[in-house]
Design a protein around this motif. Sequence first.
Motif, PDB file in Angstrom:
ATOM      1  N   VAL A 174       0.840  -1.202   0.000  1.00 27.72           N
ATOM      2  CA  VAL A 174       0.000   0.000   0.000  1.00 27.72           C
ATOM      3  C   VAL A 174       0.876   1.254   0.000  1.00 27.72           C
ATOM      4  N   GLU A 175       1.924   1.231   0.829  1.00 31.21           N
ATOM      5  CA  GLU A 175       2.814   2.398   0.895  1.00 31.21           C
ATOM      6  C   GLU A 175       3.576   2.594  -0.408  1.00 31.21           C
ATOM      7  N   LEU A 176       3.993   1.496  -1.038  1.00 33.06           N
ATOM      8  CA  LEU A 176       4.674   1.606  -2.326  1.00 33.06           C
ATOM      9  C   LEU A 176       3.733   2.183  -3.382  1.00 33.06           C
ATOM     10  N   GLY A 177       2.495   1.696  -3.385  1.00 28.86           N
ATOM     11  CA  GLY A 177       1.511   2.226  -4.321  1.00 28.86           C
ATOM     12  C   GLY A 177       1.234   3.693  -4.072  1.00 28.86           C
ATOM     13  N   GLN A 178       1.167   4.054  -2.793  1.00 23.69           N
ATOM     14  CA  GLN A 178       0.938   5.453  -2.440  1.00 23.69           C
ATOM     15  C   GLN A 178       2.097   6.314  -2.903  1.00 23.69           C
ATOM     16  N   PHE A 179       3.324   5.827  -2.725  1.00 18.78           N
ATOM     17  CA  PHE A 179       4.510   6.579  -3.151  1.00 18.78           C
ATOM     18  C   PHE A 179       4.504   6.785  -4.661  1.00 18.78           C
ATOM     19  N   ILE A 180       4.197   5.733  -5.405  1.00 19.83           N
ATOM     20  CA  ILE A 180       4.167   5.835  -6.870  1.00 19.83           C
ATOM     21  C   ILE A 180       3.106   6.832  -7.321  1.00 19.83           C
ATOM     22  N   ALA A 181       1.899   6.720  -6.732  1.00 19.12           N
ATOM     23  CA  ALA A 181       0.825   7.631  -7.103  1.00 19.12           C
ATOM     24  C   ALA A 181       1.170   9.068  -6.755  1.00 19.12           C
ATOM     25  N   LEU A 182       1.716   9.272  -5.558  1.00 21.66           N
ATOM     26  CA  LEU A 182       2.079  10.624  -5.131  1.00 21.66           C
ATOM     27  C   LEU A 182       3.159  11.223  -6.016  1.00 21.66           C
ATOM     28  N   LEU A 183       4.074  10.394  -6.467  1.00 20.94           N
ATOM     29  CA  LEU A 183       5.141  10.880  -7.340  1.00 20.94           C
ATOM     30  C   LEU A 183       4.551  11.508  -8.600  1.00 20.94           C
ATOM     31  N   PHE A 184       3.615  10.812  -9.218  1.00 23.21           N
ATOM     32  CA  PHE A 184       2.991  11.339 -10.435  1.00 23.21           C
ATOM     33  C   PHE A 184       2.109  12.550 -10.134  1.00 23.21           C
ATOM     34  N   ILE A 185       1.412  12.512  -8.988  1.00 21.81           N
ATOM     35  CA  ILE A 185       0.562  13.648  -8.617  1.00 21.81           C
ATOM     36  C   ILE A 185       1.407  14.894  -8.382  1.00 21.81           C
ATOM     37  N   LEU A 186       2.526  14.731  -7.672  1.00 25.73           N
ATOM     38  CA  LEU A 186       3.394  15.875  -7.383  1.00 25.73           C
ATOM     39  C   LEU A 186       4.023  16.434  -8.652  1.00 25.73           C
ATOM     40  N   ILE A 187       4.408  15.545  -9.562  1.00 22.22           N
ATOM     41  CA  ILE A 187       4.967  16.014 -10.830  1.00 22.22           C
ATOM     42  C   ILE A 187       3.935  16.856 -11.578  1.00 22.22           C
ATOM     43  N   ALA A 188       2.707  16.357 -11.617  1.00 26.78           N
ATOM     44  CA  ALA A 188       1.637  17.085 -12.304  1.00 26.78           C
ATOM     45  C   ALA A 188       1.343  18.414 -11.615  1.00 26.78           C
ATOM     46  N   LEU A 189       1.274  18.399 -10.273  1.00 23.77           N
ATOM     47  CA  LEU A 189       0.995  19.637  -9.535  1.00 23.77           C
ATOM     48  C   LEU A 189       2.118  20.650  -9.705  1.00 23.77           C
ATOM     49  N   ASN A 190       3.362  20.204  -9.628  1.00 21.54           N
ATOM     50  CA  ASN A 190       4.495  21.118  -9.775  1.00 21.54           C
ATOM     51  C   ASN A 190       4.529  21.737 -11.168  1.00 21.54           C
ATOM     52  N   PHE A 191       4.179  20.952 -12.162  1.00 19.28           N
ATOM     53  CA  PHE A 191       4.105  21.496 -13.525  1.00 19.28           C
ATOM     54  C   PHE A 191       2.981  22.523 -13.616  1.00 19.28           C
ATOM     55  N   TRP A 192       1.819  22.191 -13.025  1.00 16.31           N
ATOM     56  CA  TRP A 192       0.671  23.087 -13.090  1.00 16.31           C
ATOM     57  C   TRP A 192       0.937  24.383 -12.326  1.00 16.31           C
ATOM     58  N   ARG A 193       1.672  24.295 -11.224  1.00 11.89           N
ATOM     59  CA  ARG A 193       1.920  25.471 -10.392  1.00 11.89           C
ATOM     60  C   ARG A 193       2.757  26.536 -11.103  1.00 11.89           C
ATOM     61  N   ARG A 194       3.402  26.167 -12.184  1.00 11.76           N
ATOM     62  CA  ARG A 194       4.196  27.132 -12.949  1.00 11.76           C
ATOM     63  C   ARG A 194       3.322  28.037 -13.799  1.00 11.76           C
ATOM     64  N   HIS A 195       2.062  27.703 -13.904  1.00 11.57           N
ATOM     65  CA  HIS A 195       1.145  28.468 -14.749  1.00 11.57           C
ATOM     66  C   HIS A 195       0.111  29.196 -13.891  1.00 11.57           C
ATOM     67  N   GLU A 196      -0.325  30.336 -14.389  1.00 10.68           N
ATOM     68  CA  GLU A 196      -1.296  31.132 -13.637  1.00 10.68           C
ATOM     69  C   GLU A 196      -2.618  30.397 -13.445  1.00 10.68           C
ATOM     70  N   SER A 197      -2.896  29.445 -14.314  1.00 12.75           N
ATOM     71  CA  SER A 197      -4.167  28.731 -14.221  1.00 12.75           C
ATOM     72  C   SER A 197      -4.295  27.942 -12.919  1.00 12.75           C
ATOM     73  N   PHE A 198      -3.153  27.627 -12.277  1.00  8.13           N
ATOM     74  CA  PHE A 198      -3.221  26.880 -11.017  1.00  8.13           C
ATOM     75  C   PHE A 198      -4.048  27.641  -9.996  1.00  8.13           C
ATOM     76  N   TYR A 199      -3.763  28.923  -9.856  1.00  5.93           N
ATOM     77  CA  TYR A 199      -4.497  29.725  -8.874  1.00  5.93           C
ATOM     78  C   TYR A 199      -5.878  30.108  -9.406  1.00  5.93           C
ATOM     79  N   SER A 200      -5.977  30.277 -10.722  1.00  7.11           N
ATOM     80  CA  SER A 200      -7.275  30.630 -11.308  1.00  7.11           C
ATOM     81  C   SER A 200      -8.294  29.516 -11.117  1.00  7.11           C
ATOM     82  N   PHE A 201      -7.822  28.264 -11.215  1.00  5.35           N
ATOM     83  CA  PHE A 201      -8.727  27.128 -11.140  1.00  5.35           C
ATOM     84  C   PHE A 201      -8.636  26.373  -9.814  1.00  5.35           C
ATOM     85  N   SER A 202      -7.884  26.898  -8.854  1.00 10.48           N
ATOM     86  CA  SER A 202      -7.750  26.194  -7.572  1.00 10.48           C
ATOM     87  C   SER A 202      -9.090  26.104  -6.850  1.00 10.48           C
ATOM     88  N   THR A 203      -9.871  27.166  -6.926  1.00  7.34           N
ATOM     89  CA  THR A 203     -11.195  27.137  -6.286  1.00  7.34           C
ATOM     90  C   THR A 203     -12.090  26.104  -6.951  1.00  7.34           C
TER      91      THR A 203
END
Length: 228
Positions: A174-203
Amino acid sequence: MTPLTRIGLPFLIFLLSFGVLAHGVDVNTERFLLANHGTAIGPFLYIGAKHMVTGYDHLLFLIGVIFFLFRTRDVLIYVSLFTLGHSLTLLGGVLNQIAVNPFVIDAIIGLSIVYKGFDNLGGFRCLFGFQPNTKIAVLIFGLFHGFGLATKLQDFDLPQLDLWTNLLAFNVGVELGQFIALLFILIALNFWRRHESFYSFSTATNTFLMTGGLVLFGYQMTGFLTNG
């Protein structure tokens, strides 16, 4: 159709269509769990990892937890609290045969997603004038998420022989699966955070998280009322 509707409608259809799969297992996994007798570290590692990667209710909650966490240290702290919570109840629930209604547990898990989306929107401060301790909340909801895992395993009446070893392997998976999933989620979030749309669509994003959690809650409570 507005852009927000185009984003949110498929999301809600996905939840309505696949709500039944929350904490579910496929046929091959079910056959293995019913037939297994003895130590099976590799298969239980795989089953645990697969369960977390495909457990969208867990992943939605984690997305809410790390959505506004920008420092690696904060991510590690919150994820560790969640891990501690669901590990305790996963192991304790199965080993001590603590039976909890799966519909109620999954309904609470749905509410945990609602809570995190509402918290991210600043709802507690705006509506109630206070901010709950988010670390304690993540730990507590982690306990309920662990019970969700435990109730599914108890459905299969696992043999007591080497149960402790197999449960540890499942939990590590479960922890390995969580780590793998979080890795991809964080990559996606970090990429999105570079764009203004992150804050525009955060709500909108956190509103959809809340909506998804309410859909899961309603689905599970309907199951509880019709099967109770």
